[in-house]
Motif scaffolding. Structure first.
Motif, short mmCIF file in Angstrom:
data_model
loop_
_atom_site.label_atom_id
_atom_site.label_comp_id
_atom_site.label_asym_id
_atom_site.label_seq_id
_atom_site.Cartn_x
_atom_site.Cartn_y
_atom_site.Cartn_z
N ILE A 193 -17.33 0.84 23.56
CA ILE A 193 -16.26 -0.07 23.20
C ILE A 193 -15.07 0.71 22.55
O ILE A 193 -15.33 1.02 21.46
N GLU A 196 -9.83 0.91 19.28
CA GLU A 196 -8.57 0.23 19.17
C GLU A 196 -8.50 -1.39 19.48
O GLU A 196 -7.68 -2.15 18.91
N TYR A 197 -9.75 -1.82 20.20
CA TYR A 197 -9.56 -3.16 20.20
C TYR A 197 -9.82 -3.89 18.93
O TYR A 197 -9.24 -5.10 18.56
N TYR A 198 -10.94 -3.35 18.24
CA TYR A 198 -11.27 -3.87 16.73
C TYR A 198 -9.86 -3.84 15.88
O TYR A 198 -9.81 -4.87 15.05
N ALA A 201 -7.49 -6.23 16.78
CA ALA A 201 -7.96 -7.66 16.48
C ALA A 201 -7.93 -7.77 14.88
O ALA A 201 -7.38 -8.93 14.50
N GLN A 211 -14.35 -11.23 16.30
CA GLN A 211 -14.31 -10.04 17.13
C GLN A 211 -15.53 -9.80 17.90
O GLN A 211 -15.56 -9.20 18.99
N ILE A 215 -14.62 -9.63 21.80
CA ILE A 215 -14.68 -8.16 21.96
C ILE A 215 -15.92 -7.55 22.56
O ILE A 215 -16.31 -7.34 23.56
N SER A 219 -17.57 -7.14 26.32
CA SER A 219 -17.48 -5.70 26.57
C SER A 219 -18.83 -5.27 26.97
O SER A 219 -19.17 -4.67 27.84
N GLY A 307 -11.23 -4.27 30.96
CA GLY A 307 -10.70 -4.58 29.69
C GLY A 307 -9.22 -4.61 29.51
O GLY A 307 -8.71 -4.83 28.48
N GLU A 308 -8.60 -4.35 30.73
CA GLU A 308 -7.12 -4.49 30.32
C GLU A 308 -6.60 -5.80 30.56
O GLU A 308 -7.32 -6.66 31.41
#
Length: 308
Positions: A193, A196-198, A201, A211, A215, A219, A307-308
């Motif tokens: 994972i 950058e996602y976290y 967020a 999160q 996320i 994922s 995930g986009e």
């Protein structure tokens, strides 16, 4: 268009066929032939001493219906319900526990490789006979668990193994203890994972719980689904723990009579090979049906996107 002669094609691929021979022998002799023969035996009455006698659907009739002449096998239905209860309780608990430990192991802490090894050891040992014997001693009336409960809480705990109210839960606890294999798979998924996602967020003010829900779970959904299917299939085939802990009889009062244990008793204790073969095919169809149902129900819950 010119086509090569068959003999030339065979000669060109001879080395490939030679390498395939061991696998083909194993498949046809050790897998396909036993499966076809067990399907044949499921429609027979066979006690190993006399030739199989064709009886049609009688074995299946005794399992699910029964009448005055051929009474229904109540122990079969009990073993089915015990196994279903074991599967539907132990698998979710194991997955939740494995995911929690995997998230802990995904933290940047010292000695993480050592901790991962330690946490994987129960999986290596959990299915062994020695661990089952140890588990039986731990939860006996005079075992270590009761000794600790008496010393710390001054209570009079029950004999967990010999009490039908609790005996199955000791096996569920043993199954949950073997969380290492799904934990390793969860850990590999967590590392895929993107951080950058976290970070994005966090900038938006999302807390750890938000999160995790927005996320981590989406994922990991393909991995959760994979672990769910594999652990469910494995749980249906549980045998060693129930055999050792219950002394091979599924007691007390058939409370730990797993399906696979009852199948074993029918085949190798009562020599009812035809009936045991019929049970094996029912188990195969049950696992296949639940697997297909799981795939159908997963639907939009499992995301294979980028995930986009």
């Amino acid at each position: 268009m010119n086509s090569k002669p068959l003999n030339k094609i065979i000669l060109e691929n001879l080395s490939s066929y030679v390498f395939l021979v061991p696998w083909l022998l194993g498949f046809f002799v050790l897998t396909l032939y036993p499966m076809i023969y067990s399907l044949y035996l499921s429609f027979t009455q066979y006690n190993l001493l006399q030739p199989p006698k064709m009886i049609g659907l009688q074995n299946f009739f005794i399992m699910f219906v029964g009448n005055d002449e051929f009474p229904r096998d109540t122990r079969f239905l009990n073993s089915l319900f015990v196994t279903l209860r074991f599967v539907f309780i132990s698998v979710p608990l194991k997955l939740v526990f494995a995911l929690a430990i995997a998230m802990l192991m995904n933290q940047k802490l010292k000695l993480i490789p050592f901790y991962r090894t330690i946490y994987y050891i129960p999986t290596l040992l959990g299915g062994s006979v020695a661990i089952a014997v140890l588990w039986r001693r731990l939860f006996a009336a005079d075992g270590v668990i009761n000794a600790i409960l008496r010393a710390v809480f001054s209570v009079d705990p029950p004999a967990w193994i010999s009490n039908p109210k609790y005996s199955l839960y000791t096996l569920i606890l043993l199954a949950v203890w073997q969380f290492g294999s799904p934990m390793i798979i969860f850990l590999a998924g967590l590392k895929q994972i993107p951080q950058e996602y976290y970070e994005a967020a966090s900038v938006d003010g999302a807390g750890r719980v938000k999160q995790f829900i927005a996320i981590t779970l989406p994922s990991l959904s393909p991995i959760i689904f994979f672990n769910l299917v594999m652990q469910m299939i494995s749980a249906f085939q549980s045998f060693t723990q129930a055999f050792i802990v219950s002394g091979g009889q599924g007691g007390p009062l058939d409370s730990t009579m797993f399906y696979s244990l009852y199948l074993y008793l029918k085949g190798f204790a009562f020599y009812e090979m035809g009936y045991a073969s019929a049970m094996a095919w029912v188990l195969l169809l049950l696992i296949a049906g639940l697997t297909v149902l799981t795939f159908k129900l997963s639907g939009s819950l499992v995301s294979y996107g980028s995930g986009e």
